[in-house]
Write a protein that holds these residues in place. Structure first.
Motif, PDB file in Angstrom:
ATOM      1  N   PHE A 137      -9.278 -35.073  -6.540  1.00  0.00           N
ATOM      2  CA  PHE A 137      -8.351 -35.929  -5.807  1.00  0.00           C
ATOM      3  C   PHE A 137      -8.546 -37.382  -6.206  1.00  0.00           C
ATOM      4  N   ALA A 138      -7.464 -38.139  -6.100  1.00  0.00           N
ATOM      5  CA  ALA A 138      -7.536 -39.586  -6.317  1.00  0.00           C
ATOM      6  C   ALA A 138      -6.977 -40.254  -5.074  1.00  0.00           C
ATOM      7  N   PRO A 169       1.828 -41.560   8.476  1.00  0.00           N
ATOM      8  CA  PRO A 169       0.996 -40.356   8.475  1.00  0.00           C
ATOM      9  C   PRO A 169       0.161 -40.205   7.205  1.00  0.00           C
ATOM     10  N   VAL A 170      -0.908 -39.460   7.299  1.00  0.00           N
ATOM     11  CA  VAL A 170      -1.649 -39.034   6.105  1.00  0.00           C
ATOM     12  C   VAL A 170      -0.668 -38.214   5.271  1.00  0.00           C
ATOM     13  N   LEU A 171      -0.582 -38.503   3.981  1.00  0.00           N
ATOM     14  CA  LEU A 171       0.392 -37.808   3.130  1.00  0.00           C
ATOM     15  C   LEU A 171      -0.261 -37.453   1.792  1.00  0.00           C
ATOM     16  N   THR A 172      -0.200 -36.184   1.430  1.00  0.00           N
ATOM     17  CA  THR A 172      -0.835 -35.738   0.182  1.00  0.00           C
ATOM     18  C   THR A 172       0.176 -35.691  -0.967  1.00  0.00           C
ATOM     19  N   GLY A 173      -0.343 -35.544  -2.181  1.00  0.00           N
ATOM     20  CA  GLY A 173       0.523 -35.407  -3.355  1.00  0.00           C
ATOM     21  C   GLY A 173      -0.252 -34.789  -4.503  1.00  0.00           C
ATOM     22  N   GLN A 174       0.378 -34.765  -5.662  1.00  0.00           N
ATOM     23  CA  GLN A 174      -0.252 -34.177  -6.853  1.00  0.00           C
ATOM     24  C   GLN A 174       0.405 -34.748  -8.096  1.00  0.00           C
ATOM     25  N   ASP A 175      -0.362 -35.095  -9.078  1.00  0.00           N
ATOM     26  CA  ASP A 175       0.037 -35.547 -10.426  1.00  0.00           C
ATOM     27  C   ASP A 175      -0.375 -36.981 -10.729  1.00  0.00           C
ATOM     28  N   CYS A 176      -0.614 -37.789  -9.676  1.00  0.00           N
ATOM     29  CA  CYS A 176      -0.896 -39.207  -9.897  1.00  0.00           C
ATOM     30  C   CYS A 176       0.208 -39.867 -10.721  1.00  0.00           C
ATOM     31  N   ASP A 177       1.463 -39.558 -10.393  1.00  0.00           N
ATOM     32  CA  ASP A 177       2.579 -40.293 -10.996  1.00  0.00           C
ATOM     33  C   ASP A 177       2.442 -41.769 -10.633  1.00  0.00           C
ATOM     34  N   ILE A 178       2.903 -42.633 -11.533  1.00  0.00           N
ATOM     35  CA  ILE A 178       2.698 -44.069 -11.297  1.00  0.00           C
ATOM     36  C   ILE A 178       3.292 -44.510  -9.946  1.00  0.00           C
TER      37      ILE A 178
END
Ligand code: BGC
Length: 358
Positions: free
Chosen positions: A336-337, A264-273
């Protein structure tokens, strides 16, 4: 004789200049004003970066820094702040663990006229907070929501698409902003039936993740898969407010055999490695990039202005009420990245080296 006297005078002048120079050096290395920086935990990569960036920037501006991490334990954070107050810090920057439990210790700061800046997370129900600096938390949510709209082409595609929702810790004021921003974008599609939440879990309390815990998110995702998707029903998209939850969600999905186009399309936040690596492997779609260098630099500017009695730069005087009134805030802008722009955002900008993401 005159010559001798003149030489003596020059010698005395040289020695005294040298002495004053040494004294000055001693003052600047030892005598800078002290600033306390209280961070929630070392467990998450972002707080380590936030803390280190702030320490570096504050030291470069001539301050002595007391940087503490509290292992996500409220009592530890309270005692670290107490210590900052008694040891003579002239300003304290706090990224709280539980925004509602610092009222008592901050009363002491207020009595001693020590200014407090809430860092990233607002500190609630105390008038001891002078300023707040953060990324625009509501915008984080709207960017995540819009990313989902664009990826699934919700404006044009017929759907319906199956969605599950994860947000952050209920004791973190930010979580409601992230959730609110994303749901403001997604709700019209839920209302029209284009997005369907098979679990029925949509309310903030139902989708919150205590402490932003990877393990909790993984457990909940496993349960959702078992209850709703184990028979092969397609899960199209998972809204996750940050990377620590997304990592747990990815673990559960991979464990249940989701892969390739089924993922699935999955979002996140922080750009953790770990999350950026997942993005490159196709097991997370995007993350919000909040450049901690920008926020740290902003807070150092604010601390310096406060200590020097100058005007403190803020750009929001309406959004963040901590229960005692509006807290003047400086909002930085998140972006966003994803796989299409991570090189420019994360590597070319020097945030990570290419090797770190291998
Ligand atoms: C921060 C996020 C972070 C989360 C978990 C929030 O308050 O804004 O960047 O992912 O806490 O630590």
């Amino acid at each position: 004789m005159k010559k001798k006297l003149f030489a003596l005078l020059i010698a005395v002048l040289m020695v005294s200049t040298l002495l004053v120079g040494c004294k000055k050096k001693e003052n600047s290395s030892k005598g800078g004003k002290k600033v306390g920086v209280a961070m929630p935990t070392k467990d998450l990569q972002r707080w380590n970066q936030d803390g280190e960036n702030m320490k570096k920037e504050l030291e470069a501006a001539g301050y002595v820094v007391d940087l503490q991490y509290a292992n996500n334990d409220i009592a530890t954070q309270v005692s670290q702040i107490e210590n900052m107050i008694t040891s003579g810090c002239e300003a304290i920057v706090i990224a709280s663990i539980d925004g509602g439990s610092l009222g008592t210790v901050l009363k002491e700061a207020k009595t001693k006229k020590i200014p407090v800046i809430a860092y990233d997370r607002l500190i609630m129900d105390t008038d001891a907070v002078s300023y707040y600096a953060t990324f625009d938390n509501y915008m984080v949510g709207t960017i995540q929501g819009q990313y989902i709209v664009d990826k699934l082409d919700l404006k044009n595609a017929a759907g319906p698409f199956n969605l599950e929702i994860f947000t952050g810790s209920p004791d973190d004021n930010n979580a409601r902003f992230f959730y609110g921003g994303a749901m403001d974008i997604l709700n019209p599609y839920i209302d029209s039936g284009k997005l369907v939440v098979l679990s029925g879990q949509k309310a903030f309390e139902e989708v919150a993740t205590l402490n932003w815990s990877t393990e909790e998110a993984q457990k909940r995702m496993e349960n959702l898969i078992t209850a709703n998707y184990a028979d092969g029903t397609k899960l199209d998209v998972v809204l996750s407010s940050n990377d620590s939850c997304a990592i747990g969600i990815t673990n559960a999905l991979v464990g249940a055999g989701f892969s390739g186009n089924d993922f699935p399309v999955l979002t996140g936040q922080d750009c953790d490695i770990t999350s950026v690596k997942n993005i490159l492997a196709g097991t997370q779609s995007m993350s919000i990039f909040k450049d901690t260098r920008t926020l740290a630099a902003q807070v150092v500017t604010m601390v310096s202005a406060i200590i020097k009695g100058e005007t403190v730069p803020v750009n929001d005087n309406k959004t963040y009420d901590n229960g005692t009134g509006i807290i003047p805030t400086f909002l930085c802008e998140p972006v966003f990245a994803d796989a299409s722009n991570y090189e420019k955002l994360l590597i070319d900008s020097g945030y990570y080296t290419a090797d770190q993401l291998k």
